[in-house]
Structures are given as C-alpha cells and as structure tokens.
Write an enzyme that holds these catalytic residues in place. Structure first.
Site, PDB file in Angstrom:
ATOM      1  CG  HIS A  22      -2.074  -0.970   1.011  1.00 29.93           C
ATOM      2  ND1 HIS A  22      -3.637  -0.549   0.577  1.00 29.93           N
ATOM      3  CD2 HIS A  22      -1.946  -2.593   1.342  1.00 29.93           C
ATOM      4  CE1 HIS A  22      -3.175  -1.761   0.830  1.00 29.93           C
ATOM      5  NE2 HIS A  22      -3.453  -2.599   0.930  1.00 29.93           N
ATOM      6  CG  ASP A 116      -4.975   2.059   0.898  1.00 37.69           C
ATOM      7  OD1 ASP A 116      -3.354   2.261   0.336  1.00 37.69           O
ATOM      8  OD2 ASP A 116      -5.747   1.383   1.387  1.00 37.69           O
ATOM      9  CG  ASN A 360       2.108  -2.077  -5.482  1.00 35.96           C
ATOM     10  OD1 ASN A 360       1.599  -1.163  -5.620  1.00 35.96           O
ATOM     11  ND2 ASN A 360       1.774  -2.836  -4.334  1.00 35.96           N
ATOM     12  CD  GLU A 364       7.087  -2.507  -7.865  1.00 39.45           C
ATOM     13  OE1 GLU A 364       7.757  -4.092  -7.832  1.00 39.45           O
ATOM     14  OE2 GLU A 364       6.716  -2.145  -7.314  1.00 39.45           O
TER      15      GLU A 364
HETATM   16  N1  UDP Z   1       9.143  -5.884  -2.760  1.00 36.37           N
HETATM   17  C1  UDP Z   1      10.453  -5.889  -2.422  1.00 36.37           C
HETATM   18  N2  UDP Z   1      11.572  -6.332  -2.030  1.00 36.37           N
HETATM   19  C2  UDP Z   1      10.781  -7.976  -1.579  1.00 36.37           C
HETATM   20  C3  UDP Z   1       9.250  -7.595  -1.670  1.00 36.37           C
HETATM   21  C4  UDP Z   1       8.485  -6.951  -2.161  1.00 36.37           C
HETATM   22  O1  UDP Z   1      11.158  -4.756  -2.937  1.00 36.37           O
HETATM   23  O2  UDP Z   1      11.634  -8.331  -1.241  1.00 36.37           O
HETATM   24  C5  UDP Z   1       8.487  -4.825  -2.630  1.00 36.37           C
HETATM   25  C6  UDP Z   1       7.508  -4.705  -4.257  1.00 36.37           C
HETATM   26  O3  UDP Z   1       8.337  -4.185  -5.161  1.00 36.37           O
HETATM   27  C7  UDP Z   1       5.625  -4.233  -4.739  1.00 36.37           C
HETATM   28  C8  UDP Z   1       5.595  -3.962  -2.807  1.00 36.37           C
HETATM   29  O4  UDP Z   1       6.958  -4.437  -1.976  1.00 36.37           O
HETATM   30  O5  UDP Z   1       6.188  -3.013  -4.790  1.00 36.37           O
HETATM   31  C9  UDP Z   1       4.965  -5.720  -2.645  1.00 36.37           C
HETATM   32  O6  UDP Z   1       3.408  -5.002  -3.175  1.00 36.37           O
HETATM   33  P1  UDP Z   1       2.785  -6.244  -4.115  1.00 36.37           P
HETATM   34  O7  UDP Z   1       1.482  -5.946  -4.334  1.00 36.37           O
HETATM   35  O8  UDP Z   1       3.189  -6.983  -4.660  1.00 36.37           O
HETATM   36  O9  UDP Z   1       2.212  -7.851  -3.126  1.00 36.37           O
HETATM   37  P2  UDP Z   1       2.523  -7.952  -1.433  1.00 36.37           P
HETATM   38  O10 UDP Z   1       3.758  -7.173  -0.538  1.00 36.37           O
HETATM   39  O11 UDP Z   1       2.049  -6.114  -1.198  1.00 36.37           O
HETATM   40  O12 UDP Z   1       1.726  -8.864  -0.811  1.00 36.37           O
HETATM   41  N1  UDP Z   2      -7.893  -4.291   1.642  1.00 31.79           N
HETATM   42  C1  UDP Z   2      -9.054  -3.474   2.189  1.00 31.79           C
HETATM   43  N2  UDP Z   2      -9.547  -3.768   3.084  1.00 31.79           N
HETATM   44  C2  UDP Z   2      -9.105  -3.966   4.283  1.00 31.79           C
HETATM   45  C3  UDP Z   2      -7.571  -5.352   3.409  1.00 31.79           C
HETATM   46  C4  UDP Z   2      -7.634  -5.744   1.969  1.00 31.79           C
HETATM   47  O1  UDP Z   2      -9.340  -3.179   1.203  1.00 31.79           O
HETATM   48  O2  UDP Z   2      -8.853  -4.821   5.075  1.00 31.79           O
HETATM   49  C5  UDP Z   2      -8.208  -5.143   0.151  1.00 31.79           C
HETATM   50  C6  UDP Z   2      -6.034  -5.017   0.126  1.00 31.79           C
HETATM   51  O3  UDP Z   2      -5.575  -3.706  -0.104  1.00 31.79           O
HETATM   52  C7  UDP Z   2      -5.960  -6.020  -1.566  1.00 31.79           C
HETATM   53  C8  UDP Z   2      -7.236  -6.526  -1.182  1.00 31.79           C
HETATM   54  O4  UDP Z   2      -8.476  -5.943  -0.580  1.00 31.79           O
HETATM   55  O5  UDP Z   2      -5.944  -4.832  -2.230  1.00 31.79           O
HETATM   56  C9  UDP Z   2      -7.309  -8.034  -0.847  1.00 31.79           C
HETATM   57  O6  UDP Z   2      -6.807  -7.826  -0.263  1.00 31.79           O
HETATM   58  P1  UDP Z   2      -5.192  -8.635   0.342  1.00 31.79           P
HETATM   59  O7  UDP Z   2      -5.255  -9.421   1.628  1.00 31.79           O
HETATM   60  O8  UDP Z   2      -4.530  -9.534  -1.346  1.00 31.79           O
HETATM   61  O9  UDP Z   2      -4.545  -7.207   0.849  1.00 31.79           O
HETATM   62  P2  UDP Z   2      -2.846  -6.926   0.481  1.00 31.79           P
HETATM   63  O10 UDP Z   2      -1.572  -7.830   0.347  1.00 31.79           O
HETATM   64  O11 UDP Z   2      -2.642  -6.759  -1.107  1.00 31.79           O
HETATM   65  O12 UDP Z   2      -2.595  -5.693   1.171  1.00 31.79           O
END
Ligand code: UDP
Ligand code: UDP
Ligand code: UDP
Length: 461
Positions: A22, A116, A360, A364
């Site tokens: 986020h 957000d 993300n 990317e």
């Molecule tokens: N990221 C990173 N290094 C890591 C893991 C994640 O730089 O080891 C960054 C990644 O480039 C992205 C963000 O953290 O910008 C993770 O967001 P994403 O929506 O891909 O997944 P989430 O971590 O929310 O499940």
């Molecule tokens: N999300 C939200 N509110 C919450 C939990 C999650 O809006 O309280 C959103 C979250 O950002 C994502 C989606 O719901 O876009 C699915 O959740 P996920 O668990 O994958 O979150 P993330 O790892 O992407 O933060």
C-alpha cells in the site's frame, strides 16, 4: 475557494495505510506529483508496521525535501495481533479523530486529499465535514476495484449462493468473475476483517470525488470501460482514472550492488518472491528450494519466514538444512532480508519472475517486461494472476490453488519454471507489454493524460 489560475499550485495531501504493497504506490504518486509541480504533504501513520516502511519513507523525504511531512500518531498497537497489517488499517481508522485538526492547520489550504481504499469509510466523512474533495488511490487492479464496489450489494444478495467454483458471479447484467477467483474470506458466511472492509469501504469509495488506479488502459481496457460507463455501479460512480504503472523511483533503489547478478547472462535468471507479507511453510520452502535447483535455471530467491520482516530471525540453514542450502547456493542467490525488488527486476540478467501476483509486483513486471509464473497466495492474487495470464504477461498453474492449500512438490515447480523460461513467445509478449506500459505514462499516453487532467482540475479548486 479561490479563483482559477494557471499559476496557482495544487496542494495535495496523501495518507497511505499499512504495508509496502500500500505504501509503495503512494510514495511513487508523491514523487510523480511533485515532479509535476504539485505541492505535496505526505501524512504518515506513526509508527509503521515494518522497518522497511519507515526506511522507504525516510528515503522519500531525503530525495524530495520539498514534500512536507506530517506524522499522524496512532493509538498504541495491541500486542501480537493476528495480522499486523490489517490490524494497522483498523488502528489508523480508530485514531482518525487526530486527523481533522492536522488537515485544517495545513497552509496553503489543501486542494484535495488522497487516501487508500482501505481507509475510505473513516476518512471520507472527515474530509466531507471540512468540504475537502477526497480521492481514493486503489492499490490493486481495476478488476479488483470492480469487486470492491460490487461487494456491498453482493454480500446482501443471493448472487453467490448455490454457485459452483467455476460459475461466474453476476450482478444485474454484469459478469463479475468466476467464484474460484474470489478472495476466500469474501465467500465466508462469518464476519472477517476483509469482508467488513469490502462492505464499508467499498460503499464509501463510491462517494469519493474520484478513484485513481495503478493500472493502464491497454492492460485492463475492458474493465476500465465497464467502470466508467455505469455497468459496475449504475447509480453513481466517481470517475475512475488509470494512472499506472506508477514508475519506480530512483530513491527506492538500495545502495548495495547486486554483483552476483552482474555476472549472469542476460535474461537467464528467475527472480522468486512472494511479496512483502507472505511467509511459506518450512516444508514448502524446502520443496521450492529443491525445485529451483532442479529447474536448471539460475535464480535470485527471497525467502520469507515471517510476515513482518523485523520478526524474522530464523537462519536460512535452519529452514532448509545444510545439504539443500549448499546445492541452492551453487545455482542461485538466496536472500533472507529485504531485497529491493526494483534492483532485481530492472537488472538485464533477470528473465522471469516466479510471483504471488501482488498488484505492485504485476505492474513492476509489466514495467520491466519480465514474464511471470504466477502462484497466487492470498486475497486479490488469483484475480491478478488471471489478468496476467489473459494479457499474456505470464502463465498461471491453477491446480496449485491458494498458497497454503497444499504443498506443491519440487518436480512440479521445476517443470513450470522450465516451461516459463523456455517460452519464447511469452518473453516477446512481455517486452511488448513493457512498451505499452512506458507509452501509457509517457507524454500523451493514457495514464499521463488522466493525471494531468486531474492536476489541472485540482489547481482550480
Ligand atoms: N517488495 C520488495 N522486496 C521484497 C518484497 C516486496 O521490494 O522482498 C516490494 C515490491 O516491489 C512491491 C511491494 O514491495 O512494490 C509489494 O507489493 P505487492 O503488491 O507486490 O505484494 P504484497 O507485498 O502487498 O503482497
Ligand atoms: N483490502 C482492503 N481492506 C482491508 C484489507 C484488504 O481494502 O481491510 C484490500 C487490499 O488492499 C487488497 C485486497 O483488499 O487490494 C485484497 O486483500 P489482500 O489481503 O490481498 O491485501 P494486500 O496483501 O494486497 O495488502
Ligand atoms: N495474509 C497474508 N497476505 C495477504 C493476505 C492474507 O499474509 O496478502 C494472511 C492473513 O493475514 C491471514 C492469513 O494470511 O492471517 C490467511 O489468509 P486469508 O485471510 O486471506 O484467508 P485464507 O487465504 O486462509 O482463506
């Protein structure tokens, strides 16, 4: 409000929620707006969940001293929460009474506020009370936004009852998605944090002044069209503006050089990472290690043992055992601490990304034209993996289910990686997507235009 003038600067305040997934798009948006001559105030909930978040923030403020930083102090965090990130969303909401005085004291007065989607239900009423236009940055896909906006209706209807996994969920004439793609908590009868957020925040986002999405037109064309022509919410929906992929910034890059990657042939390395908050079971970590070795590819593998980085103290050898660790090290680079993804994906040696499809990460990969092998772990990731597969950026092994549903064995992992890395058509398609992504944010591109129009509008407020 003041009269319009081309010389007046727009003043925008940004408030992210928790977790790198986020925070990162907010950092990139702050940089992008600043470079376009918008005055930015960045409000940071204090403290953050992880060390990585606080480090990323200080890098933003060092690189852009013109961005005003305001800390927003949170009530104390309960000890050992079930999910620290979701808990933090709630904590920000519970502490939001500190926000109004902070906003009213800002000078010059704000033009707009951007928050957000996970904070919308609490923040929008606060900004409404002081007549401040409120925009939402949706940090997942446009397809996920469709679900987010539809879910309040869906949850109170019978639309999901009696559907098989492969059946498509429909509301009115809108075909939403196959039931199998839905985040599991949203299908449960019992209440849970994701479900209540989708109901409360989903409803409130529809009342915002506009929704910004980190996606681009050619990547999610059909979905964006449906969002903007009234098929998703017939009553009233603010305009949905695609502004992505939000370009990665120089300040995000770490100082450490990935010298190991410099020595590998172009396009030969698989990057393996399941995001900032997904820890695999130890058994799965071992199968994955064995699978990577057997795939024959070189690899950079980020291993996470715990959800939150600062809690993760276990050594790699303890998880994998010495023997496997030896073999893994012969073929790849294994990292247990935070490794900046931008450093890896931008490296010419990297040719494939074994990814959970956090949004993300998808943007990317598109930005760098790196093909994906998808393995959805939680939440929105099947929806995202489906988009990746349809657009041709990657392949997705659906039989692996959600991350923790089963242990996927080494042989299968090795096979799918070989297929992905050997798929020349996929490699070329990914490069085409990279071109489209760059075009979208370049001058005259759809995302560039969308944001420029908003900024012009904000200047007049
Ligand atoms: N990221 C990173 N290094 C890591 C893991 C994640 O730089 O080891 C960054 C990644 O480039 C992205 C963000 O953290 O910008 C993770 O967001 P994403 O929506 O891909 O997944 P989430 O971590 O929310 O499940
Ligand atoms: N999300 C939200 N509110 C919450 C939990 C999650 O809006 O309280 C959103 C979250 O950002 C994502 C989606 O719901 O876009 C699915 O959740 P996920 O668990 O994958 O979150 P993330 O790892 O992407 O933060
Ligand atoms: N979870 C996570 N990353 C995510 C989404 C969820 O680490 O992107 C965590 C979540 O905090 C919860 C656990 O994984 O503690 C179970 O996930 P979820 O609530 O999505 O339900 P499930 O996938 O088990 O049906």
């Amino acid at each position: 409000m003041s009269s319009s003038s081309d010389h007046k600067l727009a003043h925008v305040a940004l408030l992210p929620s928790a977790g790198m997934g986020h925070l990162t798009p907010f950092l990139r948006l702050a940089a992008l707006l600043t470079l376009q001559n918008v005055q930015v105030t960045f409000i940071t909930p204090h403290s953050t969940v992880s060390l990585t978040e606080s480090q990323a923030l200080s890098r933003l403020f060092t690189s852009f001293p013109q961005i005003k930083h305001k800390q927003f102090h949170l009530l104390p965090l309960p000890k050992n929460p079930d999910d620290p990130f979701f808990q933090h969303f709630q904590l920000i909401k519970n502490s939001s009474h500190f926000l109004s005085p902070l906003l009213s004291a800002l000078t010059p007065p704000l033009s707009v506020f951007i928050t957000d989607m996970s904070l919308a239900s609490t923040i929008i009423p606060i900004t409404e009370a002081i007549s401040l236009p409120n925009y939402v940055l949706f940090t997942s896909s446009a397809k996920m936004l469709t679900l987010f906006l539809s879910y309040p209706t869906l949850a109170t209807s019978k639309a999901m009852d009696d559907l098989d996994e492969t059946d498509v969920i429909k509301i009115r004439d809108l075909e939403l998605m196959p039931k199998s793609l839905m985040p599991p908590p949203l299908l449960r009868k019992s209440n849970n944090i994701l479900k209540s957020s989708f109901i409360e925040d989903g409803r409130k986002v529809a009342e915002s002044s506009g929704i910004l999405v980190n996606t681009f037109e050619s990547f999610e064309q059909e979905t964006l069209r449906k969002l903007n022509n009234g098929q998703v919410l017939p009553e009233r929906l603010p305009s949905v503006v695609s502004i992505g992929p939000l370009p990665p910034c120089d300040f995000e890059k770490s100082q450490s050089q990935l010298t190991w990657l410099d020595d590998q042939p172009a396009g030969s390395v698989v990057y393996v990472s399941f995001g900032s908050r997904t820890a695999l079971s130890r058994e799965q970590v071992r199968e994955l290690g064995e699978g990577l070795v057997r795939s024959g590819s070189r690899f950079v593998w980020v291993v996470k043992g715990e959800k939150v980085d600062r809690e993760d103290n276990e050594g790699l050898e303890e998880i994998m055992g010495d023997e496997l660790m030896e073999r893994v090290k012969e073929k790849g680079l294994v990292v247990k601490n935070w490794l900046n993804q931008e450093d890896v994906l931008s490296h010419p040696a990297v040719g494939g990304f074994f990814s959970h499809c956090g949004w993300n990460s998808v943007m990317e990969a598109a930005w760098h034209g790196v093909r994906i092998l998808a393995w959805a772990q939680h939440g929105d990731q099947k929806v995202n993996a489906d988009i990746v597969e349809r657009i041709g950026l990657g392949t997705w092994e659906k039989s692996w289910g959600w991350g923790a549903e089963m242990v996927v064995n080494a042989a299968e992992i090795a096979e799918r990686i070989k297929e992905m890395m050997g798929n020349e058509a996929l490699r070329i398609r990914a490069l085409g997507i990279k071109e489209e992504a760059r075009k979208a944010v370049g001058v005259g591109g759809s995302s560039h235009k969308g944001l420029a129009e908003l900024i012009n509008l904000w200047k007049k407020l």
